[in-house]
Design a protein around this motif. Structure first.
Motif, PDB file in Angstrom:
ATOM      1  N   ALA A 112      50.479  76.739  84.078  1.00  0.00           N
ATOM      2  CA  ALA A 112      49.963  75.421  84.447  1.00  0.00           C
ATOM      3  C   ALA A 112      48.558  75.153  83.925  1.00  0.00           C
ATOM      4  O   ALA A 112      48.204  74.001  83.657  1.00  0.00           O
ATOM      5  CB  ALA A 112      49.969  75.274  85.970  1.00  0.00           C
ATOM      6  N   VAL A 169      43.197  72.000  90.057  1.00  0.00           N
ATOM      7  CA  VAL A 169      44.354  71.193  90.446  1.00  0.00           C
ATOM      8  C   VAL A 169      44.640  71.365  91.935  1.00  0.00           C
ATOM      9  O   VAL A 169      44.350  72.402  92.533  1.00  0.00           O
ATOM     10  CB  VAL A 169      45.636  71.577  89.663  1.00  0.00           C
ATOM     11  N   GLU A 171      47.990  71.422  93.886  1.00  0.00           N
ATOM     12  CA  GLU A 171      49.414  71.538  93.581  1.00  0.00           C
ATOM     13  C   GLU A 171      50.272  71.210  94.804  1.00  0.00           C
ATOM     14  O   GLU A 171      49.883  71.463  95.947  1.00  0.00           O
ATOM     15  CB  GLU A 171      49.717  72.958  93.085  1.00  0.00           C
ATOM     16  N   GLU A 250      55.241  72.123  91.633  1.00  0.00           N
ATOM     17  CA  GLU A 250      55.792  71.058  90.791  1.00  0.00           C
ATOM     18  C   GLU A 250      55.497  71.264  89.308  1.00  0.00           C
ATOM     19  O   GLU A 250      56.344  70.983  88.452  1.00  0.00           O
ATOM     20  CB  GLU A 250      55.246  69.707  91.249  1.00  0.00           C
ATOM     21  N   ARG A 251      54.299  71.718  88.966  1.00  0.00           N
ATOM     22  CA  ARG A 251      53.925  71.830  87.550  1.00  0.00           C
ATOM     23  C   ARG A 251      54.797  72.821  86.780  1.00  0.00           C
ATOM     24  O   ARG A 251      54.898  72.734  85.562  1.00  0.00           O
ATOM     25  CB  ARG A 251      52.455  72.221  87.431  1.00  0.00           C
ATOM     26  N   ARG A 254      58.206  70.560  86.125  1.00  0.00           N
ATOM     27  CA  ARG A 254      58.089  69.133  85.817  1.00  0.00           C
ATOM     28  C   ARG A 254      58.869  68.758  84.560  1.00  0.00           C
ATOM     29  O   ARG A 254      59.497  67.708  84.489  1.00  0.00           O
ATOM     30  CB  ARG A 254      56.612  68.778  85.664  1.00  0.00           C
TER      31      ARG A 254
END
Length: 306
Positions: A112, A169, A171, A250-251, A254
């Motif tokens: 990520a 980030v 997340e 999610e990353r 995705r």
């Protein structure tokens, strides 16, 4: 100036700093690139000069005396300040650099946060090298302060104190399964979610409980966790080749064509990823360039630094 400073060899202070950090003559000698007898001899001179044993034999190496513990912090700060004062600040030129950076990152942080900056790094600094290492939180501060690591990417909840940090980030979690998973063709109910067979990532090994299970327990529910793997790469591969589902960052999924993704049927707390580094490299031009490169290639990166 005191007489003790007139008699002091700066190399002895460097040796003492290494000994207090490593608490082992062999490891300190390796760190200093010196022979073990030389380090032992220098430790003897320090003991005589400071009139204290400084380190004594312990069950797993050597343990600092009270005087040794008192010296560790001020000595590290003094050496860092001296190094900074004597090292001229020169502009970092990425195209000419042959730097090797050592970065601690989990497989999530690698995918990520590191991979998005790898292309720009190779283009802008083609002669540099990057070493990615996995490290537990208990090792991070020690290895960053002693030069074994240059940078660490880790979650805020486990970040060691007294390190410089920058938030990268926030997340969130999603539910994922293979792209033709029959149960994921429509939005799952909480009851159906609990009946599915789940997989989890357990970095410490063989764990079957995570934040999803804590969120379910708060509602008096539980799910069926049938597989535990040590990293996210294994987890995603398991999802693509079975009927298992998993709650994942999610990353990671995705843009994964082999997987189908939907919102989980309950609220699961996410996590914040930080960039961590020691004070010794905070103003180093090369290190500043690396930090900015990684941060600027993560979509939605906030700016606060401490």
């Amino acid at each position: 100036m005191s007489n003790s400073l007139h008699r002091l060899d700066l190399n002895l202070l460097v040796t003492l700093d290494a000994m207090l950090a490593e608490q082992n003559v062999t490891r300190a000698a390796r760190l200093l690139n010196l022979a073990q007898p030389t380090v032992s001899l220098q430790l003897g001179r320090l003991r005589e000069m400071l009139n204290d044993p400084l380190l004594l034999p312990g069950p797993r190496g050597m343990l600092p005396t009270e005087r040794g513990r008192e010296l560790r912090g001020p000595l590290r700060e003094a050496l860092a300040a001296l190094e900074g004062a004597l090292s001229p600040t020169v502009a970092f030129e990425p195209l000419l650099s042959t730097q090797t950076w050592k970065v601690a990152a989990s497989d999530y942080a690698t995918a990520a946060l590191v991979w998005p900056s790898l292309g720009p790094m190779r283009r802008l600094a083609p002669n540099t090298r990057l070493a990615l290492l996995s490290k537990y939180p208990t090792d991070l501060a020690h290895d960053l302060e002693n030069g074994r690591l240059d940078l660490a990417l880790h979650i805020r909840d486990e970040a060691p104190p007294k390190l410089r940090q920058r938030s990268l980030v926030h997340e969130r979690y999603v539910l994922a399964g293979r792209c033709d998973h029959p149960a994921l063709a429509s939005r799952l109910s909480l009851k159906a979610f609990c009946k599915l067979e789940h997989a989890v990532m357990s970095p410490n090994g063989a764990g079957f409980v995570g934040s999803t299970d804590q969120a379910l327990a708060a509602k008096g529910l539980e799910r069926r966790v049938v597989l535990s793997v040590p990293n996210f790469n294994s987890l995603l591969s398991a999802l693509a080749h079975s009927d298992l589902v998993a709650v994942v960052p999610e990353r990671l999924v995705r843009d994964e064509p082999a997987l189908l993704v939907q919102e989980p049927p309950l609220s699961i707390p996410g996590f914040e990823m930080l960039m961590l580094w020691p004070e010794r490299v905070h103003r180093d031009p090369a290190h500043m360039w690396l930090r900015e490169l990684i941060a600027s290639n993560v979509p939605g990166t906030p700016n606060p630094q401490v």
